[in-house]
Design a protein around this motif. Structure first.
Motif, short mmCIF file in Angstrom:
data_model
loop_
_atom_site.label_atom_id
_atom_site.label_comp_id
_atom_site.label_asym_id
_atom_site.label_seq_id
_atom_site.Cartn_x
_atom_site.Cartn_y
_atom_site.Cartn_z
N TYR A 203 0.71 -0.95 -0.13
CA TYR A 203 -0.04 0.05 0.04
C TYR A 203 0.99 1.31 0.04
N GLU A 204 1.77 1.23 0.85
CA GLU A 204 2.64 2.40 0.97
C GLU A 204 3.53 2.65 -0.41
N ARG A 205 4.05 1.63 -1.01
CA ARG A 205 4.63 1.84 -2.17
C ARG A 205 3.91 2.26 -3.31
N SER A 206 2.68 1.70 -3.46
CA SER A 206 1.75 1.96 -4.39
C SER A 206 1.06 3.42 -4.48
N ASN A 207 0.98 3.95 -3.16
CA ASN A 207 0.48 5.02 -2.91
C ASN A 207 1.69 6.39 -3.17
N THR A 208 2.99 5.95 -3.04
CA THR A 208 3.98 6.58 -3.36
C THR A 208 4.06 6.77 -4.88
N ALA A 209 3.85 5.94 -5.58
CA ALA A 209 3.92 5.90 -6.99
C ALA A 209 2.98 6.72 -7.50
N VAL A 210 1.86 6.45 -6.89
CA VAL A 210 0.56 7.34 -7.49
C VAL A 210 0.86 8.81 -7.03
N LEU A 211 1.24 9.20 -5.87
CA LEU A 211 1.54 10.61 -5.53
C LEU A 211 2.64 11.34 -6.34
N SER A 212 3.69 10.44 -6.69
CA SER A 212 4.63 10.93 -7.57
C SER A 212 4.25 11.19 -9.04
N ALA A 213 3.14 10.07 -9.63
CA ALA A 213 2.67 10.41 -10.75
C ALA A 213 1.68 11.61 -10.87
N TYR A 214 1.00 11.88 -9.89
CA TYR A 214 0.09 12.86 -9.63
C TYR A 214 0.76 14.18 -9.76
N VAL A 215 1.89 14.45 -9.31
CA VAL A 215 2.54 15.71 -9.35
C VAL A 215 3.60 15.99 -10.27
N GLN A 216 4.01 14.68 -11.11
CA GLN A 216 4.96 14.77 -12.02
C GLN A 216 4.93 15.84 -13.01
N PRO A 323 0.66 7.57 3.18
CA PRO A 323 2.12 7.48 3.28
C PRO A 323 2.85 7.90 2.03
N ILE A 324 4.06 8.31 2.02
CA ILE A 324 4.84 8.71 1.03
C ILE A 324 6.09 7.74 1.41
N MET A 325 6.49 6.89 0.77
CA MET A 325 7.65 6.02 1.03
C MET A 325 9.22 6.61 0.35
N VAL A 326 9.64 7.82 0.94
CA VAL A 326 10.80 8.32 0.24
C VAL A 326 11.61 8.79 1.37
N PRO A 327 13.10 9.18 1.40
CA PRO A 327 13.57 9.29 2.28
C PRO A 327 13.47 10.86 2.57
#
Lengths: 692, 548
Positions: A203-216, A323-327
């Protein structure tokens, strides 16, 4: 004429775009330029060019430009990204909506679960499975992808996110799907989860990919226009973009995965704290940044910031957030700043924040129509802020409005206006103390071993009181505390944090396995830096292992020196036992296992070198501009010496009660404090006997 | 300024909350069982010297009201309480409230030789012995079959671990390493809380510290009474049929100063393990009362003072020793839902329609095919919640019994448990339609990879479904299916069912119930539901009267 090196940091905030420039001459002498202009949405690059012009900076003469921006966090919180389609593993299209099922506001039967960023009809599935060990269990079937993308196009999707089960262990399926999407729909913005993180939890990884795509697309457009605008004015390089991990990254890398700059604002300040600590011989720092609406704090140990990947937006006691799984630098943020509103609830209890008066109307004392008392109003009323030098003399303090707002609070509490103002300061300080404890005592660090570094517009005002409460070694207020974050940006390295999940028991053969994971990550880091033209000789690494007792879940990071071999495993395990015991007070005889690695790859890209000034013999009284009564809450009212911050020179010293004022901040020095100015003009405050 | 001013008291209260949260974080990070660190089936709290709850950490609401009862029992049993002591209990007849898996640890806090407070926590441990792996068996008829009973004894004496007690505890568990790790996590947690409280009381003085706790409780009581005044007055009664045909009854009388829940007219205690203690029943009433009167602020002793609960000893809600109580939670969630349902038609603005309302406790065990080690899944499930006026219900969140609890990611489950998760999806079965529709439940499929596994599950709200409000449809019901060789069997209660390679366990949780006439639903919302695939076109036409 001596050659001059020009380093510039620009920071785009919600209201203002800030600039700090350091011009270093060949002999090391330095000139500092600051400027501020309005932020100009939606063409933010205009504001950046404006502020450069205002500061008299010619982009063609700039050697290094670092840029910080809130574009990503704003696009997320204001929901101004693009329409995203998600492709995931068969059976898991609802992962994004199911999330983790938690109800943080647990007595509330009307809890509202956060809506996913992608609705169900835009969440598609493809067959194919990997196992947790990275072996293919079922082949990837791409036959349905064309139809999925047709559906996305018809719905107006502008960015595609890919997240497949166990891609942290084997990226092959995600890579194949990524290539297929690029082949079938070359124009669309697309990101796969493994490009951002190699850690588990779907879930955390998918949401991170989705939010990154959302703002890219939003972020890429912004960065592209910034780059073009600077180049048009003669800047010959590309700006470096501030990241959430306290480093900077190239414009190209940031454009591809912009989600990594989600918390870049606080990160630059905390990196500044780490760098300043090294400069002044204080490697262990509790860093506190108090702004207008929030206070943020973080802990620096041995000169290193702590970087984590369990970051969430919009998470609170009332909401599960996203969640956003980035450093991201490990920080605690609370809704307590200079503009935080004081209020009394139905039962006569005083609270401060999290609501803020913001820039408009601002605190009551701004005289812009604010009627609610804020922390700033209380500080002004108690004489801590100079009535005749409010906001560096730029605003005439509206004392009548402040008094009216504070007395209204006092009436509800049944106390005097003075008592109400003291109460507000004490509550605000207590909120901040609890936040500081979360990053220190709560993790097994004794605050008495740390130096509190207070910055931001309000850091200096509260720093000493907090330092006394926590019994820190001393409190340091950096030179130019109000633009300290921009300074931190200029001290940053090119930095990337790689997290890879890899389970390993610390038994025979593990040395080679673990070494292999580090070596692979290091090779990837070197290759990426090489592609960007960074000299491999300048790349350095820090290796951390993430360990736990077998059967546990949460891990403790341990720094690993040099190559990992079987012969070193005992030493690593002992380091883990010791780190664990410090944080949690006990150790077990259970087997230790590794869960993954955290590799820090850094390359220095021309950061600033500070030169100490000569210490003066002149007395501090040269900077004294008068006395006034200051209310120190529990320590009572004292006549305090007022110093002009601009006139305090390296080597000067004095004792409290005192106030130091400059155009950007006010330092409140309590009775008995001993103050000295170091060779870099930082203010060191030795706190006396502890008081409450 | 005096040290007893309202600001100082407020600062102490905030710091108590921070300490309870810190205890929670410490325990979560160090625990060994996934039911603790992932599912967060745990709670932390601080009581005053007399054992009245002053502050509690995050976690699950059903544990908030447990710790005070444990501390009060310890106080009644022990004369000799010293600094550095840590007590342990797990038995409902010895202050344990819930069932034997839940170990409660409590530590007295002293300043200058004076007892000023207690720190305590509770967590579900994976195995405490008894007749079945995981200690929970649907076959149990006496508490003796459900594990080791710890009757509020000292585990640590003045800082020194009583190794005899510790050895007895670990020796009785099928998973001694897990148990030992979890007990130490709990010890670390009560100690960290005790250190914070000592610091606070030393700084502000013990008297001020105690006064702050009292004032916090008085504040809780004041809040509760103020909201009680806004509730409708009178006596409300409900009879509700259960999945097994029994009838549960509640009578609730609300006055300006009292909220009386009468549960005396209910069946005798069961021969099986679904009984609950009186303390447990009290906790359920407390949860509803808090949700009704003051859902926003943290609970303390004062929050519950206007509440009175009447039970009959020997009934299912007030079981007598030595009744089996392993599955107490399904009975507790029924009482909780019974009180909620009884009042919802009278206070619809405070109480949404029925939710899936079961723990859906699912226990799967066996040997991990890759590591050869024993694995045990102990998990509550997520499900659909009911709608209320103006909003559809939430999909897939934990029941009212749980709170800040997390499901287990498929990626972690596959690695830790050595099985496959074939599917984790929204349940799109019909049900819960209304002007505002209930949230979707869950479909979760586990595929077993080895022989000699087992499944135990106990779900309610299976036959008798979540209840709608104002003419809406009821929810869809909870159940579990086991697919062996292509044959599907459906269960709501199953104990120790054998599992082998390629068997599939399909957990299905209920959709929440709806609110309001389905025909009144906004046609755009109906079309969106159909587009999202959570409503069929037929159902849109038949139930909502909308052609898509």
């Amino acid at each position: 004429m001596a050659e001059i090196t020009r380093r510039v940091a620009t920071d785009v905030g919600g209201t203002f775009t800030d600039l700090v420039a350091f011009e270093t001459a060949a002999d090391g002498t330095m000139r500092i330029i600051t400027a501020k202009s309005d932020t100009t949405p939606p063409d933010f690059e205009t504001g950046v060019l404006n502020v450069l012009a205002k500061g008299g900076i010619d982009p063609s003469e700039v050697d290094f430009l670092a840029h910080g921006t809130t574009v990503v966090i704003n696009a997320l919180t204001e929901r101004k990204g693009v329409k995203v389609g998600l492709i995931t593993t068969e059976g898991f299209r609802d992962t994004l909506e199911i999330a983790r099922g938690n109800r943080p506001d647990f007595f509330n039967l009307h809890y509202e679960k956060p809506e996913p960023f992608v609705p169900r009809h835009l969440r598609a599935e493809v067959p194919g499975r990997m196992t947790y060990m990275g072996e293919e269990r079922a082949a990837l079937d791409l036959s349905g992808v064309a139809a999925i993308l047709d559906g996305f196009r018809a719905e107006g999707v502008q960015a595609v996110a890919i997240s497949l089960l166990h891609s942290y262990a084997n990226t092959a399926h995600e890579e194949a799907l990524l290539a297929e999407v690029a082949r079938l729909w070359p124009e669309v913005s697309v990101v796969a989860s493994h490009q951002i993180t190699r850690e588990w939890r779907e879930y955390e990884r998918s949401n991170t990919a989705v939010l990154s795509a959302y703002v890219q697309p939003v972020a890429a457009r912004y960065l592209g226009k910034l780059d073009d605008g600077l180049k048009a004015q003669g800047f010959t390089k590309s700006p470096y973009i501030m990241q959430s991990n306290c480093g900077v990254d190239s414009l190209a890398a940031t454009s591809a995965v912009p989600i990594t700059m989600v918390e870049s604002g606080p990160a630059s300040g905390f990196w500044g704290a780490a760098e300043l600590g090294k400069l002044i011989g204080e490697p262990d720092i509790l860093a506190l940044d108090i702004g207008g609406t929030t206070a943020k704090c973080s802990l620096v140990e041995g000169g290193e910031v702590r970087i984590m990947t369990d970051y969430w937006i919009e998470r609170s006691r009332k909401s599960a957030g996203y969640p956003i799984m980035v450093p991201v630098v490990d920080l605690v943020e609370i809704g307590n700043g200079g503009g935080s509103i004081a209020w009394v609830d139905d039962f006569g209890k005083l609270h401060v924040g999290p609501q803020s008066a913001g820039a408009v109307p601002g605190p009551a004392a701004y005289g812009k129509g604010g009627t609610e008392a804020t922390t700033t109003d209380a500080n002004l009323w108690l004489g801590r802020i100079n009535r005749d030098y409010f906001c560096g003399g730029e605003v005439e303090a509206d004392i009548a409005s402040a008094e009216k707002a504070l007395s209204a609070v006092g009436e509800k509490l049944g106390v005097s206006t003075d008592e109400a103002a003291r109460g507000i300061i004490r509550i605000a300080n207590n909120n901040m103390v609890n936040a500081l404890k979360l990053v220190s005592l709560n993790r097994g660090h004794d605050t008495r071993d740390f130096t509190l570094l207070a910055f931001g517009g309000g850091g200096a005002m509260h720093g000493v009181a907090l330092g006394q409460e926590l019994q820190v070694k001393k409190v340091v207020v950096p030179a130019a505390a109000s633009v300290f974050s921009a300074w931190g940006m200029m001290m940053s390295d090119l930095r990337r944090d790689y997290f890879v999940t890899q389970l390993a028991d610390l038994t025979e053969g593990a040395g080679a396995l673990i070494e292999g994971v580090f070596a692979e990550a290091e090779a990837k880091a070197r290759a990426t830096f090489a592609e960007e033209g960074v000299d491999p000789g300048r790349v350095t690494f820090l290796r951390y292992g993430k360990f736990r007792y077998q059967n546990q879940e949460h891990t403790t990071e341990v720094l690993i020196e040099g190559e990992v071999t079987d012969g070193k495993l005992d030493r690593i395990a002992e380091d883990f036992h010791a780190a664990y015991e410090r944080e949690y007070t006990y150790r077990l005889s259970a087997p230790v296992e590794m869960v993954g690695i955290h590799l820090v790859a850094r390359a220095e890209v021309g950061k600033l070198t500070m030169k100490p000034e000569e210490l003066t013999d002149a007395p501090a009284s040269d900077a004294l501009k008068g006395q006034r009564d200051v209310d120190y809450a529990l320590e009572g009212t004292h006549e305090a010496d007022i110093y002009d911050g601009e006139k305090l020179l390296p080597g000067m010293s004095f004792t409290g009660p005192a106030i130091i004022e400059d155009s950007g901040s006010t330092v409140v020095i309590h009775p008995g404090n001993r103050v000295s100015i170091d060779a870099y003009r930082n203010i060191h405050i030795e706190i006396g006997e502890q008081r409450s | 300024m005096s040290q007893n001013d309202p600001i100082t008291l407020e600062i102490i209260q905030n710091s108590l909350q921070a300490a309870a949260d810190e205890m929670f974080a410490a325990m979560r990070k160090t625990a060994m069982s996934s039911i603790i660190y992932e599912v967060l089936d745990m709670g932390t709290g601080i009581t005053d010297a007399e054992g009245r709850i002053a502050s509690s950490g995050a976690g699950i609401p059903a544990f908030i009201g447990v710790l005070d009862k444990s501390v009060q029992f310890i106080l009644s049993k022990h004369e000799d309480i010293r600094p550095g002591d840590v007590f342990i209990t797990n038995d409902p007849w010895y202050g344990g409230v819930t069932h034997l898996n839940d170990l409660v640890l409590a530590m007295p806090v002293f300043v200058d030789g004076r007892l000023i407070a207690w720190t305590a926590n509770i967590a579900h441990n994976s195995d405490v012995g008894g007749m079945a792996p995981g200690s929970l068996s649907g076959e149990a008829t006496e508490i003796f079959q459900e594990g080791l009973r710890l009757p509020a004894v000292k585990l640590i004496r003045e800082g020194e671990t009583d190794q005899a007690v510790m050895d007895i505890i670990t020796c009785n568990s099928r998973m001694p390493d897990f148990l030992l790790g979890d007990v130490w996590a709990a010890i670390a947690s009560v100690r960290v809380g005790a250190r914070r409280l000592e610091g606070l009381a030393t700084k502000y003085g013990a008297d001020t510290f105690i006064r702050a706790m009292q004032s916090f409780m008085e504040f809780g009581e004041k809040t509760a009474l103020a909201e009680l005044a806004n509730l409708p007055k009178g006596t409300f009664e409900l009879d509700e049929e259960q999945d097994d045909g029994r009838i549960f009854n509640v009578k609730i009388t609300i006055t300006d100063t009292e909220f009386l829940v009468d549960l005396r007219d209910n069946p005798d205690q069961d021969v099986g393990p679904t009984n609950t203690s009186r303390d447990g029943t009290m906790v359920c009433a407390q949860m509803v009362f808090k949700a009704l009167t003051d859902p926003d602020s943290p609970a303390n002793d004062g929050s519950f003072r206007p509440l009175k609960v009447l039970t009959r000893e020997g009934s299912i809600f007030h079981a007598q020793e030595p009744a089996a109580i392993g599955f107490y939670f399904e009975t507790e969630v029924r009482v909780y839902d019974l009180i909620w349902r009884c009042l919802a038609p009278h206070i619809p603005e405070r109480l949404p329609a029925g939710h899936f309302s079961s723990i859906c406790g699912t226990f799967i065990g066996g040997i991990h095919p890759d590591t050869g080690r024993q694995y045990t899944i102990i998990e509550p499930q997520i499900g659909g919640w009911g709608a209320w006026e103006g909003r559809d219900g939430n999909p897939c969140i934990f029941s009212g019994f749980h709170g800040e609890t997390y499901n287990t990611p498929a990626e972690i489950s596959e690695a830790r448990n050595g099985l496959f998760v074939d599917r984790m999806a929204l349940n799109t079965e019909p049900g819960g339609e209304g002007q505002f529709s209930g949230g979707r439940g869950l479909v979760l499929e586990y595929r077993i990879r080895t022989q000699n596994g087992f499944l135990t599950a106990g779900y309610t709200r299976s036959r008798i479904k979540p209840w709608g409000l104002e003419g809406a449809e009821e929810g869809s019901g909870n159940y579990v299916e086991v697919i062996k060789n292509g044959e599907t069997e459906r269960y709501s209660f199953v104990s120790g069912l054998g599992l082998t390679t390629d068997d599939v366990i399909r957990v299905v949780t209920s959709c929440g119930a709806g609110y309001g006439d389905p025909k009144a639903r906004d046609p755009e919302a109906v079309k969106r539901d159909v587009k999202d695939g959570i409503l069929s076109a037929e159902r849109a036409r038949d139930i909502h009267g909308v052609e898509v």
